[in-house]
Design a protein around this motif. Structure first.
Motif, PDB file in Angstrom:
ATOM      1  N   ILE A 233       0.864  -1.245  -0.020  1.00 48.65           N
ATOM      2  CA  ILE A 233      -0.020   0.131  -0.083  1.00 48.65           C
ATOM      3  C   ILE A 233       0.991   1.091   0.123  1.00 48.65           C
ATOM      4  CG2 ILE A 233      -1.637   1.387   1.490  1.00 48.65           C
ATOM      5  CD1 ILE A 233      -3.095  -0.986   0.243  1.00 48.65           C
ATOM      6  N   THR A 234       2.090   1.384   0.826  1.00 49.14           N
ATOM      7  CA  THR A 234       2.938   2.379   0.937  1.00 49.14           C
ATOM      8  C   THR A 234       3.808   2.686  -0.295  1.00 49.14           C
ATOM      9  OG1 THR A 234       3.125   1.971   3.294  1.00 49.14           O
ATOM     10  CG2 THR A 234       4.786   3.434   2.148  1.00 49.14           C
ATOM     11  N   LEU A 235       4.232   1.563  -0.993  1.00 50.58           N
ATOM     12  CA  LEU A 235       5.014   1.743  -1.947  1.00 50.58           C
ATOM     13  C   LEU A 235       4.141   1.375  -3.183  1.00 50.58           C
ATOM     14  CD1 LEU A 235       8.791   0.218  -2.201  1.00 50.58           C
ATOM     15  CD2 LEU A 235       7.142   1.104  -4.249  1.00 50.58           C
ATOM     16  N   SER A 236       3.536   2.120  -3.905  1.00 48.46           N
ATOM     17  CA  SER A 236       2.407   1.999  -4.655  1.00 48.46           C
ATOM     18  C   SER A 236       3.221   2.483  -6.288  1.00 48.46           C
ATOM     19  CB  SER A 236       1.415   2.757  -4.639  1.00 48.46           C
ATOM     20  OG  SER A 236       1.241   4.093  -4.226  1.00 48.46           O
ATOM     21  N   CYS A 237       3.431   4.045  -6.160  1.00 46.62           N
ATOM     22  CA  CYS A 237       3.941   4.371  -7.672  1.00 46.62           C
ATOM     23  C   CYS A 237       5.543   3.756  -7.443  1.00 46.62           C
ATOM     24  CB  CYS A 237       3.988   5.962  -7.353  1.00 46.62           C
ATOM     25  SG  CYS A 237       2.484   6.767  -7.931  1.00 46.62           S
ATOM     26  N   GLY A 238       5.895   3.348  -8.628  1.00 45.41           N
ATOM     27  CA  GLY A 238       7.283   2.599  -8.505  1.00 45.41           C
ATOM     28  C   GLY A 238       6.856   1.263  -8.674  1.00 45.41           C
ATOM     29  N   ALA A 239       5.747   0.813  -8.482  1.00 48.59           N
ATOM     30  CA  ALA A 239       5.433  -0.685  -8.477  1.00 48.59           C
ATOM     31  C   ALA A 239       4.392  -0.943  -9.127  1.00 48.59           C
ATOM     32  CB  ALA A 239       5.752  -1.256  -7.285  1.00 48.59           C
ATOM     33  N   LEU A 240       3.209  -0.712  -8.513  1.00 48.06           N
ATOM     34  CA  LEU A 240       1.735  -0.468  -8.868  1.00 48.06           C
ATOM     35  C   LEU A 240       0.867   0.346  -8.252  1.00 48.06           C
ATOM     36  CD1 LEU A 240      -0.652  -1.821 -10.328  1.00 48.06           C
ATOM     37  CD2 LEU A 240      -0.723  -3.620  -8.336  1.00 48.06           C
ATOM     38  N   LEU A 375      -8.603  24.471   2.342  1.00 52.24           N
ATOM     39  CA  LEU A 375      -8.675  25.279   3.571  1.00 52.24           C
ATOM     40  C   LEU A 375      -9.276  24.378   4.793  1.00 52.24           C
ATOM     41  CD1 LEU A 375     -11.039  28.032   2.123  1.00 52.24           C
ATOM     42  CD2 LEU A 375      -8.487  28.256   2.219  1.00 52.24           C
ATOM     43  N   VAL A 376      -9.381  23.162   4.602  1.00 57.54           N
ATOM     44  CA  VAL A 376      -9.763  22.001   5.518  1.00 57.54           C
ATOM     45  C   VAL A 376      -8.692  21.157   5.875  1.00 57.54           C
ATOM     46  CG1 VAL A 376     -12.256  22.434   5.060  1.00 57.54           C
ATOM     47  CG2 VAL A 376     -11.166  20.497   4.165  1.00 57.54           C
ATOM     48  N   ASP A 377      -8.682  20.452   6.979  1.00 59.72           N
ATOM     49  CA  ASP A 377      -8.004  19.360   7.447  1.00 59.72           C
ATOM     50  C   ASP A 377      -8.463  18.020   6.982  1.00 59.72           C
ATOM     51  OD1 ASP A 377      -6.147  17.596   8.424  1.00 59.72           O
ATOM     52  OD2 ASP A 377      -6.446  18.260  10.583  1.00 59.72           O
ATOM     53  N   PHE A 378      -7.787  17.661   5.756  1.00 64.56           N
ATOM     54  CA  PHE A 378      -8.557  16.428   5.348  1.00 64.56           C
ATOM     55  C   PHE A 378      -7.562  15.200   5.629  1.00 64.56           C
ATOM     56  CE2 PHE A 378      -6.039  16.012   1.627  1.00 64.56           C
ATOM     57  CZ  PHE A 378      -5.504  17.563   1.229  1.00 64.56           C
ATOM     58  N   ASN A 379      -6.816  15.255   6.879  1.00 60.70           N
ATOM     59  CA  ASN A 379      -5.897  14.166   7.060  1.00 60.70           C
ATOM     60  C   ASN A 379      -6.513  12.675   7.303  1.00 60.70           C
ATOM     61  OD1 ASN A 379      -3.683  15.665   7.199  1.00 60.70           O
ATOM     62  ND2 ASN A 379      -3.834  16.236   9.322  1.00 60.70           N
ATOM     63  N   VAL A 380      -7.963  12.924   7.854  1.00 63.36           N
ATOM     64  CA  VAL A 380      -8.540  11.351   7.887  1.00 63.36           C
ATOM     65  C   VAL A 380      -8.869  10.827   6.557  1.00 63.36           C
ATOM     66  CG1 VAL A 380     -10.588  10.515   8.880  1.00 63.36           C
ATOM     67  CG2 VAL A 380      -9.461  12.195  10.191  1.00 63.36           C
ATOM     68  N   ILE A 381      -9.553  11.748   5.534  1.00 64.47           N
ATOM     69  CA  ILE A 381      -9.703  11.581   4.167  1.00 64.47           C
ATOM     70  C   ILE A 381      -8.515  10.911   3.565  1.00 64.47           C
ATOM     71  CG2 ILE A 381     -10.756  12.057   1.982  1.00 64.47           C
ATOM     72  CD1 ILE A 381     -12.303  14.206   3.472  1.00 64.47           C
ATOM     73  N   TRP A 382      -7.370  11.651   3.586  1.00 73.72           N
ATOM     74  CA  TRP A 382      -6.232  11.317   2.830  1.00 73.72           C
ATOM     75  C   TRP A 382      -5.676   9.945   3.456  1.00 73.72           C
ATOM     76  CZ3 TRP A 382      -4.290  12.531  -1.325  1.00 73.72           C
ATOM     77  CH2 TRP A 382      -2.919  12.185  -1.722  1.00 73.72           C
ATOM     78  N   ARG A 383      -6.044   9.605   4.817  1.00 70.35           N
ATOM     79  CA  ARG A 383      -5.503   8.046   5.159  1.00 70.35           C
ATOM     80  C   ARG A 383      -5.983   7.141   4.592  1.00 70.35           C
ATOM     81  NH1 ARG A 383      -7.249   9.500  11.444  1.00 70.35           N
ATOM     82  NH2 ARG A 383      -5.577  11.057  11.785  1.00 70.35           N
ATOM     83  N   TYR A 384      -7.178   7.568   3.753  1.00 65.49           N
ATOM     84  CA  TYR A 384      -7.775   6.176   2.917  1.00 65.49           C
ATOM     85  C   TYR A 384      -7.026   6.267   1.505  1.00 65.49           C
ATOM     86  CZ  TYR A 384     -11.188   5.397   6.461  1.00 65.49           C
ATOM     87  OH  TYR A 384     -11.940   5.089   7.717  1.00 65.49           O
ATOM     88  N   PHE A 385      -6.420   7.305   1.248  1.00 69.61           N
ATOM     89  CA  PHE A 385      -5.733   7.609  -0.029  1.00 69.61           C
ATOM     90  C   PHE A 385      -4.861   6.162  -0.734  1.00 69.61           C
ATOM     91  CE2 PHE A 385      -2.281   8.450  -3.003  1.00 69.61           C
ATOM     92  CZ  PHE A 385      -2.842   8.920  -4.111  1.00 69.61           C
ATOM     93  N   GLY A 386      -4.035   5.699   0.119  1.00 65.59           N
ATOM     94  CA  GLY A 386      -3.136   4.666  -0.216  1.00 65.59           C
ATOM     95  C   GLY A 386      -4.015   3.636  -0.667  1.00 65.59           C
ATOM     96  N   TRP A 387      -5.277   3.149   0.143  1.00 65.71           N
ATOM     97  CA  TRP A 387      -6.094   2.283   0.035  1.00 65.71           C
ATOM     98  C   TRP A 387      -6.953   2.211  -1.268  1.00 65.71           C
ATOM     99  CZ3 TRP A 387     -11.819   1.680   0.780  1.00 65.71           C
ATOM    100  CH2 TRP A 387     -12.178   0.466   0.556  1.00 65.71           C
ATOM    101  N   SER A 388      -7.451   3.525  -1.279  1.00 63.84           N
ATOM    102  CA  SER A 388      -8.239   3.609  -2.513  1.00 63.84           C
ATOM    103  C   SER A 388      -7.550   3.564  -3.779  1.00 63.84           C
ATOM    104  CB  SER A 388      -8.938   5.206  -2.509  1.00 63.84           C
ATOM    105  OG  SER A 388      -9.713   5.272  -1.216  1.00 63.84           O
ATOM    106  N   ASN A 389      -6.340   4.089  -3.736  1.00 65.68           N
ATOM    107  CA  ASN A 389      -5.358   3.960  -5.020  1.00 65.68           C
ATOM    108  C   ASN A 389      -5.424   2.701  -5.377  1.00 65.68           C
ATOM    109  OD1 ASN A 389      -3.366   5.039  -6.589  1.00 65.68           O
ATOM    110  ND2 ASN A 389      -1.973   4.355  -5.574  1.00 65.68           N
ATOM    111  N   GLN A 390      -5.012   1.765  -4.301  1.00 62.95           N
ATOM    112  CA  GLN A 390      -4.938   0.595  -4.862  1.00 62.95           C
ATOM    113  C   GLN A 390      -5.988  -0.533  -5.026  1.00 62.95           C
ATOM    114  OE1 GLN A 390      -2.008   0.605  -5.860  1.00 62.95           O
ATOM    115  NE2 GLN A 390      -0.540  -0.469  -4.864  1.00 62.95           N
ATOM    116  N   MET A 391      -7.192   0.052  -4.479  1.00 70.03           N
ATOM    117  CA  MET A 391      -8.374  -0.302  -4.925  1.00 70.03           C
ATOM    118  C   MET A 391      -8.567  -0.259  -6.366  1.00 70.03           C
ATOM    119  SD  MET A 391     -10.514  -2.123  -2.893  1.00 70.03           S
ATOM    120  CE  MET A 391     -11.865  -1.904  -3.135  1.00 70.03           C
ATOM    121  N   LEU A 392      -8.278   1.123  -7.036  1.00 68.36           N
ATOM    122  CA  LEU A 392      -8.437   1.345  -8.144  1.00 68.36           C
ATOM    123  C   LEU A 392      -7.610   0.385  -9.258  1.00 68.36           C
ATOM    124  CD1 LEU A 392      -9.719   3.301 -10.317  1.00 68.36           C
ATOM    125  CD2 LEU A 392      -7.927   4.926  -9.849  1.00 68.36           C
ATOM    126  N   SER A 393      -6.343   0.169  -8.669  1.00 65.19           N
ATOM    127  CA  SER A 393      -5.412  -0.598  -9.504  1.00 65.19           C
ATOM    128  C   SER A 393      -5.819  -2.041  -9.556  1.00 65.19           C
ATOM    129  CB  SER A 393      -4.055  -0.706  -9.097  1.00 65.19           C
ATOM    130  OG  SER A 393      -3.960  -1.332  -7.700  1.00 65.19           O
TER     131      SER A 393
END
Length: 476
Positions: A233-240, A375-393
């Motif tokens: 999940i962490t190492l996505s770009c550069g692999a998948l 303008l907003v703190d979207f850290n909570v949403i961003w935590r799902y980015f890695g998972w969402s990215n790999q779900m898309l792959s």
């Protein structure tokens, strides 16, 4: 150094062997007209030379991923390099090739439409939402990230830099792709090459031992985070990375011939893999221990590692140019992230994009939403980015597998990585604190069951479809 050079060599060998194999399985038709010939509109469908299409594709998909991801992945030890090599050749290259070529075969459709054609309306709508949210997050982060790095280098006000990058993104989103993106990217590509080669030779020149810790049997992560599933999940770009599939259709609309698909799509993924290898190796070689590197990351994010490594290995001027290369990467993905979002929304709502007024109808509210996100703190949403990215792959790989199976072709080239990523995504969301928070053993067993069940369902439900003709060419 032998291990590092072997990894680079395997990536290059993979392009000339497995890449050719994937191309043959797909079945290119060099005589078939591509969308840049059949749908040329002077805006998004534009005939461009292959070298330029390659550089745009590479810079589109790169972002900060093949730098920050490998630096974070380096905390796990030499296993990170193995994932880069295996992932790039057998998963990322296949993913990027099919996301580009299936878009090309469908007349340049965006990836939600491509996936929807193979997996149905539910998948189409899901991917529309996934893609737009993912691209908006990427676009916003790739405004804030470069602005902060530039601010630290120049002393300029960060808010001013955010505004300037915002304006650039807006112009690049609505103007024809050859006016700004097509002209600037070759220059940016040169910076990227300098950064990658410079860091490698800097390690050699200063006498650093390449990859001093080669213990594959031990997880050396300072936080004792598990390799499965977090490394993948962490190492996505550069692999998948699923983000790549949102970018490939941009170049599918500009590619002159199907035979260029391998160098453009598969080749750009291999090139990104080499960049990832360099930065993972730099992280593991420059710092004496994972704990030392982790301290820098904790204090100032992976950008702190980039700053220290670049200046130490290349000196003030070389370090400045290398860091500028790092700044360029997110900017060249941020502008195309917004451009891709415009096109996805245009297809979803059937809005013609040849007229500037119609492009502004989508771009103006799109950038309005992006501004409010900054303008907003979207850290909570961003935590799902890695998972969402790999779900898309994962969904893209399953779509490629379905397409191949329906054509009676060797679908395993896409099915195997699709099953693997199904397991990774399931394990992560089941055990992560932002997911269900289940115990690791339970979630890992469940993820294997889910992956196997997905494979069984695929094999039972997807059958070759009798064809009376080849894929229809796009309408003139």
């Amino acid at each position: 150094m032998i291990y590092f050079l072997s990894c680079v060599g395997l990536l290059i060998l993979g392009y000339f062997t497995y890449g050719v194999f994937v191309e043959k399985i797909f079945g290119i038709e060099p005589e078939r007209k591509t969308p840049c010939w059949t749908k040329e509109d002077g805006v998004d469908y534009i005939n461009m030379p292959t070298w330029k299409v390659f550089f745009i594709q590479l810079l589109d998909i790169a972002g900060l991923g093949p730098i920050f991801g490998p630096i974070l992945g380096a905390l796990y030890g030499p296993q990170a390099l193995l994932w880069i090599v295996i992932g790039s050749i057998f998963a990322g290259g296949v993913h990027d090739y099919f996301s580009g070529m299936l878009s090309l075969r469908s007349g340049g459709k965006s990836i939600p439409e491509v996936v929807g054609d193979e997996m149905g309306m539910a998948a189409r709508q899901t991917l529309r939402v996934f893609s737009v949210v993912l691209l908006l997050l990427v676009g916003v982060v790739f405004i804030l990230g470069p602005a902060k790095l530039l601010g630290s280098l120049t002393g300029f006000n960060v808010s001013l830099l955010v505004g300037l990058i915002f304006v650039y993104y807006f112009i690049a989103t609505v103007l024809p792709i050859d006016k700004i993106i097509g002209r600037l990217y070759p220059i940016f590509g040169a910076l990227l090459m300098f950064m990658t080669i410079g860091i490698t030779f800097g390690l050699i020149y200063h006498g650093y031992e390449f990859l001093p810790n080669m213990d594959f049997a031990v997880n050396v992560h300072p936080g004792d985070l598990p390799i499965w599933p977090l490394l993948f999940i962490t190492l996505s770009c550069g692999a998948l990375s699923g983000f790549h599939s949102t970018q490939s259709p941009l170049m599918a609309r500009c590619m002159r011939n199907e035979k260029n698909g391998r160098p453009v799509f598969y080749g750009a993924m291999i090139a990104e893999g080499i960049i990832a290898l360099v930065w993972a190796t730099a992280g593991m070689s420059f710092y004496e221990t994972p704990e030392a590197m982790n301290a820098v990351i904790a204090a100032s994010s992976p950008a702190g590692v980039v700053n220290e490594v670049s200046n130490a290995l290349l000196g003030p001027l070389g370090g400045f140019l290398a860091i500028m290369g790092v700044i360029v990467l997110p900017i060249t993905s941020g502008d195309t992230a917004f451009r891709s979002t415009r096109l996805i929304l245009a297809e979803a709502f059937n809005v013609d994009q040849t007229k500037i007024v119609k492009r502004l109808m989508i771009a103006l509210p799109l950038f309005g939403v992006a501004y409010f996100i900054t303008l907003v703190d979207f850290n909570v949403i961003w935590r799902y980015f890695g998972w969402s990215n790999q779900m898309l792959s994962m969904l893209m790989l399953w779509s490629a597998a379905i397409w191949l199976a329906r054509k009676g072709k060797l679908h395993w080239i896409a099915t195997i990585p699709a099953v693997f990523m199904t397991g990774v995504d399931a394990a992560f969301i089941l055990q992560a604190k932002i997911g269900l928070g289940l115990p690791a053993t339970m979630s890992n067993i469940a993820s294997v069951v889910i992956a196997v069940a997905s494979l069984v369902a695929f094999l039972m439900l997807v059958r070759p479809v009798a064809e009376t003709s080849k894929d229809p060419a796009p309408a003139e």
